[in-house]
Design an enzyme around this catalytic site. Sequence first.
Site, mmCIF file in Angstrom:
data_model
loop_
_atom_site.group_PDB
_atom_site.id
_atom_site.type_symbol
_atom_site.label_atom_id
_atom_site.label_comp_id
_atom_site.label_asym_id
_atom_site.label_seq_id
_atom_site.Cartn_x
_atom_site.Cartn_y
_atom_site.Cartn_z
ATOM 1 N N ASN A 101 -22.018 56.175 9.241
ATOM 2 C CA ASN A 101 -21.005 55.579 10.119
ATOM 3 C C ASN A 101 -21.154 56.138 11.529
ATOM 4 O O ASN A 101 -21.474 57.321 11.727
ATOM 5 C CB ASN A 101 -19.581 55.755 9.573
ATOM 6 C CG ASN A 101 -19.195 57.183 9.259
ATOM 7 O OD1 ASN A 101 -20.037 58.000 8.912
ATOM 8 N ND2 ASN A 101 -17.926 57.492 9.381
ATOM 9 N N GLU B 20 -18.891 56.065 14.945
ATOM 10 C CA GLU B 20 -17.596 55.701 15.511
ATOM 11 C C GLU B 20 -17.666 55.533 17.020
ATOM 12 O O GLU B 20 -18.682 55.858 17.655
ATOM 13 C CB GLU B 20 -16.560 56.770 15.115
ATOM 14 C CG GLU B 20 -16.420 56.851 13.596
ATOM 15 C CD GLU B 20 -15.337 57.791 13.119
ATOM 16 O OE1 GLU B 20 -14.867 58.643 13.907
ATOM 17 O OE2 GLU B 20 -14.961 57.671 11.940
ATOM 18 N N CYS C 52 -19.654 50.935 10.051
ATOM 19 C CA CYS C 52 -19.671 51.679 8.790
ATOM 20 C C CYS C 52 -21.113 51.963 8.365
ATOM 21 O O CYS C 52 -22.057 51.258 8.779
ATOM 22 C CB CYS C 52 -19.002 50.876 7.689
ATOM 23 S SG CYS C 52 -17.233 50.648 7.881
ATOM 24 N N GLU D 247 -22.585 51.450 5.529
ATOM 25 C CA GLU D 247 -23.227 50.380 4.745
ATOM 26 C C GLU D 247 -23.796 49.299 5.654
ATOM 27 O O GLU D 247 -24.901 48.797 5.441
ATOM 28 C CB GLU D 247 -22.211 49.718 3.799
ATOM 29 C CG GLU D 247 -21.577 50.641 2.804
ATOM 30 C CD GLU D 247 -20.302 51.291 3.331
ATOM 31 O OE1 GLU D 247 -20.265 51.687 4.522
ATOM 32 O OE2 GLU D 247 -19.351 51.398 2.557
ATOM 33 N N CYS E 269 -15.479 49.156 2.468
ATOM 34 C CA CYS E 269 -14.357 48.385 3.005
ATOM 35 C C CYS E 269 -14.643 46.888 2.832
ATOM 36 O O CYS E 269 -15.768 46.490 2.513
ATOM 37 C CB CYS E 269 -14.128 48.734 4.478
ATOM 38 S SG CYS E 269 -15.358 48.053 5.605
ATOM 39 N N CYS F 100 -17.585 45.487 4.820
ATOM 40 C CA CYS F 100 -18.894 45.887 4.291
ATOM 41 C C CYS F 100 -19.230 45.139 3.012
ATOM 42 O O CYS F 100 -20.383 44.783 2.775
ATOM 43 C CB CYS F 100 -18.947 47.396 4.067
ATOM 44 S SG CYS F 100 -19.114 48.282 5.629
HETATM 45 N N1 THU Z 1 -16.347 53.966 6.644
HETATM 46 C C1 THU Z 1 -17.617 53.665 6.255
HETATM 47 O O1 THU Z 1 -18.591 54.110 6.868
HETATM 48 N N2 THU Z 1 -17.775 52.860 5.177
HETATM 49 C C2 THU Z 1 -16.729 52.271 4.493
HETATM 50 O O2 THU Z 1 -16.930 51.330 3.739
HETATM 51 C C3 THU Z 1 -15.380 52.802 4.680
HETATM 52 C C4 THU Z 1 -15.158 53.463 5.997
HETATM 53 C C5 THU Z 1 -16.157 54.808 7.831
HETATM 54 C C6 THU Z 1 -15.595 54.081 9.013
HETATM 55 C C7 THU Z 1 -14.939 55.204 9.779
HETATM 56 O O3 THU Z 1 -15.917 55.798 10.618
HETATM 57 C C8 THU Z 1 -14.529 56.203 8.717
HETATM 58 O O4 THU Z 1 -15.267 55.851 7.546
HETATM 59 C C9 THU Z 1 -13.057 56.205 8.412
HETATM 60 O O5 THU Z 1 -12.590 54.946 8.142
#
Ligand code: THU
Length: 141
Positions: free
Chosen positions: A46, A48, A57, A59, A91, A94
């Site tokens: 991920n 941000e 994310c 994935e 999520c 994804c």
């Molecule tokens: N996140 C992912 O990388 N994958 C997911 O499917 C769920 C959430 C990340 C996004 C964000 O940077 C952090 O987790 C918190 O939501």
Amino acid sequence: MIDAATKDTLCRLAREAARNAYAPYSHFKVGAAILGEGGKIYTGCNVENASYSLTICAERNAATTMAADGERRIAAVAIFGGASAGDAAPCGACRQFLLEFADPELRAPVFLVGGDGSVLETNLKELCPYPFRSFVPNDEA
Ligand code: THU
């Protein structure tokens, strides 16, 4: 069918990918590893952004790397995050993104890996029970 050694490799690479996560806002580091049908493994973490909604994310990061390599079919996915298996279940965005490159039956296994080493095995069908895939135009409706 994914053999035990390949599963272990995918889970390990997902964990390693999480080390590169850029998560200064959530402090939740996620890593993903996708095995393409061609046999290559693509990883992502991920990333941000100060404008939170721009966050990508792990994935989707791995899946875009796969697509950029010309691979169009996912054979298996591993996602690492959180304390125990399932803490980093993908999520909704994804799930939809992975679906784009899924096999027709959505059989590809998805391994959810926790920081404690536990692994929960599911698949794209379980994660996406009523999938929205390609559509037929219905202008006449
Ligand atoms: N996140 C992912 O990388 N994958 C997911 O499917 C769920 C959430 C990340 C996004 C964000 O940077 C952090 O987790 C918190 O939501």
